[in-house]
Write an enzyme that holds these catalytic residues in place. Sequence first.
Site, PDB file in Angstrom:
ATOM      1  N   LYS A 128     166.417  66.995  56.993  1.00 12.83           N
ATOM      2  CA  LYS A 128     165.705  67.782  58.000  1.00 12.83           C
ATOM      3  C   LYS A 128     166.414  69.088  58.315  1.00 12.83           C
ATOM      4  O   LYS A 128     165.843  69.950  58.996  1.00 12.83           O
ATOM      5  CB  LYS A 128     165.509  66.965  59.286  1.00 12.83           C
ATOM      6  CG  LYS A 128     164.836  65.623  59.080  1.00 12.83           C
ATOM      7  CD  LYS A 128     163.579  65.711  58.234  1.00 12.83           C
ATOM      8  CE  LYS A 128     163.095  64.350  57.812  1.00 12.83           C
ATOM      9  NZ  LYS A 128     164.030  63.614  56.922  1.00 12.83           N
ATOM     10  N   CYS A 195     171.972  63.505  48.990  1.00 16.23           N
ATOM     11  CA  CYS A 195     171.560  62.440  48.071  1.00 16.23           C
ATOM     12  C   CYS A 195     171.165  63.012  46.718  1.00 16.23           C
ATOM     13  O   CYS A 195     170.466  64.021  46.625  1.00 16.23           O
ATOM     14  CB  CYS A 195     170.427  61.641  48.680  1.00 16.23           C
ATOM     15  SG  CYS A 195     170.892  60.820  50.229  1.00 16.23           S
ATOM     16  N   GLU A 446     160.427  57.207  57.886  1.00 15.85           N
ATOM     17  CA  GLU A 446     160.301  57.058  56.435  1.00 15.85           C
ATOM     18  C   GLU A 446     160.378  55.582  56.054  1.00 15.85           C
ATOM     19  O   GLU A 446     161.182  54.837  56.609  1.00 15.85           O
ATOM     20  CB  GLU A 446     161.415  57.828  55.723  1.00 15.85           C
ATOM     21  CG  GLU A 446     161.291  59.321  55.871  1.00 15.85           C
ATOM     22  CD  GLU A 446     162.405  60.080  55.180  1.00 15.85           C
ATOM     23  OE1 GLU A 446     162.299  61.308  55.081  1.00 15.85           O
ATOM     24  OE2 GLU A 446     163.389  59.450  54.743  1.00 15.85           O
ATOM     25  N   SER A 472     160.602  58.355  52.171  1.00 16.37           N
ATOM     26  CA  SER A 472     161.815  59.022  51.728  1.00 16.37           C
ATOM     27  C   SER A 472     161.563  59.670  50.381  1.00 16.37           C
ATOM     28  O   SER A 472     160.718  59.217  49.602  1.00 16.37           O
ATOM     29  CB  SER A 472     162.949  58.004  51.603  1.00 16.37           C
ATOM     30  OG  SER A 472     164.005  58.510  50.829  1.00 16.37           O
TER      31      SER A 472
END
EC number: 4.2.1.9
Length: 559
Positions: A128, A195, A446, A472
């Site tokens: 975010k 990630c 998510e 996600s």
Amino acid sequence: MTSEKPRKYSQKIVDGSAQAPSRSMLRAVGFNDDDFKKSQVGIASTWSMVTPCNMHINTLAEEVGKGVDSAGAKSVIYNTITVSDGISMGTEGMKYSLVSREVICDSIEAVSAGMGHDGIIAIGGCDKNMPGCLMGLARLNRPSIFVYGGTILPGENHTDIVSVFEAVGSYAAGDIPITQLEHIEKTAIPGAGSCGGMYTANTLASAIEALGMSMPNSSAQNAISQNKKQDCIDAGKAIVYLLEHDIKPSDIMTKKAFENAITLIITLGGSTNAVLHLIAMADAVGVEVTLDDFVRIGDKTPVIADLRPSGQYLMSELIEIGGIQPLMKRLLDAGMLHGDCMTVTGKTMAENLADVADYPAGQNIILPFDKPIKKDSHLVILAGNLAPEGAVSKITGKEGLRFTGNAKVYDSEEQGFAAIIDGQVVAGDVVVIRYEGPKGGPGMREMLSPTSAIMGKGLGNDVALITDGRFSGGSRGFVVGHVTPEAYEGGAIALVENGDSITIDAQSREMTLNITDEEMASRKQRWQQPAPKYTRGLLAKYARTVSSASTGAVTDKPS
């Protein structure tokens, strides 16, 4: 600098005898006489030790500051927040994830507007951060640059955070022992960085580069690398050119630039969250981007990147062969990007890409246009009687293009996840998780835990999942999210009952609750809106102000 123009805002804070108190306080944080004559550049850092995505950003902020100062401006570092999706996933804490986008945006606006910064450089890591930073920069509309914190390296045996989530499902299915789950847990995350697949963070960083709001290849650098440090220094220097030429986000974030971003993230096989966030980012700068734009561009744009979660490679491996710049050059040469869009370098997209070399021969990560993974977009925008205002699915074709099954209905993520883990969900089911929308959740969580549990149970091709929540970037399988209107607003998803037949058709782009119009109307008449889950505090305030997911789930639309 002799021109007063680059000091459009800071001069109101520091010039003249009446502003002596302001200067006095700034001297305490390191300003000298000469600094008051320079452009002030706010550096919005999202550094935090709550997540590996952001644990290194304080050092990156210092590098940005060096670049700003060396180019003759004055850097001022300040912090905003982050919430880790990966840590809060599947819990009440995840309700704060999307909310944090607005908090980041609001706080950047508050600090840089309040302190009179002439320009802003924002640095983001976790999901975010990217849209939150861009929305804040767009609102302020002062010369600005975004710097991506960079991607994480692979874990042991090519694992990443999604490997851990899916291992939970595999353990629940009895396919792996607890010792293997614990080993994956301890070895999947080796250090700093976002990630590692083409999940939400890397998707949005790539989109921002295609928008022209970050330096070339900023989105494709490892978090801990000399290249990332240099990216920070270069951004610090580049902001001074933008200040001197008054190049603002509104000059860069145009409709054509958003079309470039949409095109790129489709070719990369990017996250469904990009739909929500690009609409919100465009709204912040006064550009209209709608679900229809994703349909229009998606019809002519193939998926050609074999990246996780749907593919096999990680972002760090794409970095090794050149990052996304060669892909953008291919797209430009094919007439699929607008090369005349301005960027933060002060040059156009085409000028930035002019000397970019192609990928090395023999690489298998980015495929040729004539041998795509999917000939059109994997981001399929659905309508139909279950989602008359739209829904977003991520379908590469590996899952099939059509699914009909019977509904298993759950009024929260926790209920749905528990049912999957306990074996109550079987092949042929359509899992419906509702009251998880922007208002109903609130916060539009998510569903990585449920989708990973489905994959870990070996049901990825046999079970579909639909929700008014989000997914996600690591989610995969036959999944549909962002269903609008959401359940809390009385959308059709609130009217689904256990055992109902539901058809999801990616080719016709419809999601259908297979009941009569009369039955639908009867259920609608009986439906009653539930009481709000929160009446005070941040989530309550968010639920009262947030817009529909189909318009970006923003909180500052005029009433």
